[in-house]
Design a protein around this motif. Structure first.
Motif: not given
Length: 398
Positions: A302-310
């Motif tokens: 999810x952090x790699x995709x960087x599309x929303x806050x994690x």
């Protein structure tokens, strides 16, 4: 770097150097293999849908013995058989036991892969230290696991929904009624072909959230994979199933912190109170939950995709309930080795102290974001070799 992210909090609070030192390990070069003259392979269901989980076993097991005076003996792969231990063994009386769980997958290219197994072994070392069981070398343990997976590779289902479950475990076999550390121990591995662990309906699992039931507490052993964490949950899960639930969602403390679901980590993908799309999960720094390998993988992707806050932070049942009622929860799902990623559709929320008896619905499978599906396809794609991610794939050559 990934290992540091996975274990940084635990290591800071529980250093390996702070406990009794074990300078010995078992070595793969000393491995003794005794093959079974017969095989049960023909008795294993060919339909992966009929395999279930943990019901069928392969032909062989690993067994390694430790004693204080001799250290670790040679690891052995031998026909699966009963353990011979003294009836006073500490594991039987005081629950001095721990385990791990990982899977070997038959890839689309015919290669056999283990998914991030070094993380399981690092976690096992820390559990062993907390249980005052002997230390071992991660890479030597993995080489032994490679060997039994290689020997049992015909048991690995050639199906996208199947795998060979690998269960390393340790126990104290010291014959004494004394509650103390040391003595004889066993390190062993079982393998068994598996299908899906859960068979929820098309909408996902239903969870019971009731703070009257507690799985872990601050300063306890909830962050370690010990058998003593699981035995008390059987009664609670049985009660949950009578209410139409698949698992229990564990809440902690007066604030009703959301921690885990069953033996799995959980994630909420919502629009937070600041109006941001956010994937949130409870932090392992609390010591209340197991630092899951799949959990770590979800966060990293999810952090790699960087599309929303994690975000990894504590959040409460009140926060979650309010967000669901305000229709700010996009998706709610759980993660673990057995299930990979599994959507949740309903929470039965009971809190006798606060007078709450509520049913909360989440349309995870109907979400326009399809985040849980994307994560599931990515992780299983890596596991089955459809996606190349070398650092997460340990190839077992046949």
């Amino acid at each position: 770097m990934q290992k540091n992210l996975f274990y940084s909090t635990i290591s800071a609070r529980f250093s390996l150097s702070s406990r009794r030192e074990f300078n010995k390990t078992f070595y793969h070069k000393d491995l003794i293999v005794k093959k079974s003259p017969t095989s049960c392979l023909d008795q294993i269901p060919k339909d992966v849908g009929k395999l279930g989980f943990g019901q069928n076993f392969s032909d062989h097991m690993v067994d390694v013995v430790y004693t204080d005076d001799k250290g670790w003996g040679a690891p052995k792969i031998q026909p699966i058989s009963d353990f011979r231990i003294h009836p006073a063994a500490r594991a039987l009386h005081y629950g001095v036991q721990l385990f791990e769980g990982m899977k070997a997958y038959h890839g689309v290219d015919g290669k056999i892969r283990l998914f991030r197994p070094e993380m399981n072994m690092l976690r096992m070392k820390r559990s062993a230290e907390r249980a005052c069981l002997p230390d071992f070398d991660v890479e030597e343990a993995l080489k032994v696991i490679d060997s039994i997976v290689r020997l049992e590779h015909k048991f690995i289902p050639k199906s996208r929904n199947g795998a060979l479950y690998v269960r390393p475990f340790m126990l104290s076999a010291e014959p004494t009624m004394k509650v103390a550390a040391g003595g004889e121990a066993r390190w062993a591995v079982l393998t068994n072909p598996v299908g899906s662990y859960f068979k929820p309906n098309d909408k996902g699992v239903t969870l019971l959230a009731d703070p009257g039931y507690v799985r872990s507490w601050k300063g306890g052993v909830g962050e370690f994979k010990m058998g003593c964490n699981y035995a008390p949950t059987i009664f609670v899960n049985k009660a949950a199933m009578k209410m139409g639930c698949d698992q229990v969602m564990w809440l902690s403390g007066e604030n009703r912190l959301v921690t885990e679901a069953g033996a799995m980590n959980l994630f909420v993908f919502w629009k937070n109170e600041q109006g941001e799309d956010e994937l949130i999960t409870a932090p392992v720094s609390s010591g209340l939950l197991l630092p899951g390998v799949t959990r770590d993988s979800v966060i990293e992707l999810a952090k790699e995709w960087n599309e929303f806050k994690v975000t990894e932070r504590n959040f409460t049942m009140d926060e979650l309930s309010r967000a669901i009622k305000e229709k700010r929860v996009h998706e709610f799902f759980v993660s673990g080795t057995a299930a990979t990623v599994l959507p949740a559709q309903k929470i039965i929320h009971k809190d006798q102290e606060k007078g709450i008896d509520d049913v909360l619905h989440i349309d995870t499978t109907g979400s326009k974001f399809k985040l849980h599906e994307r994560i599931f396809k990515t992780i299983t794609g890596i596991q089955y070799g459809e996606i190349e991610r070398e650092k997460w794939q340990r190839i077992v050559t046949i």
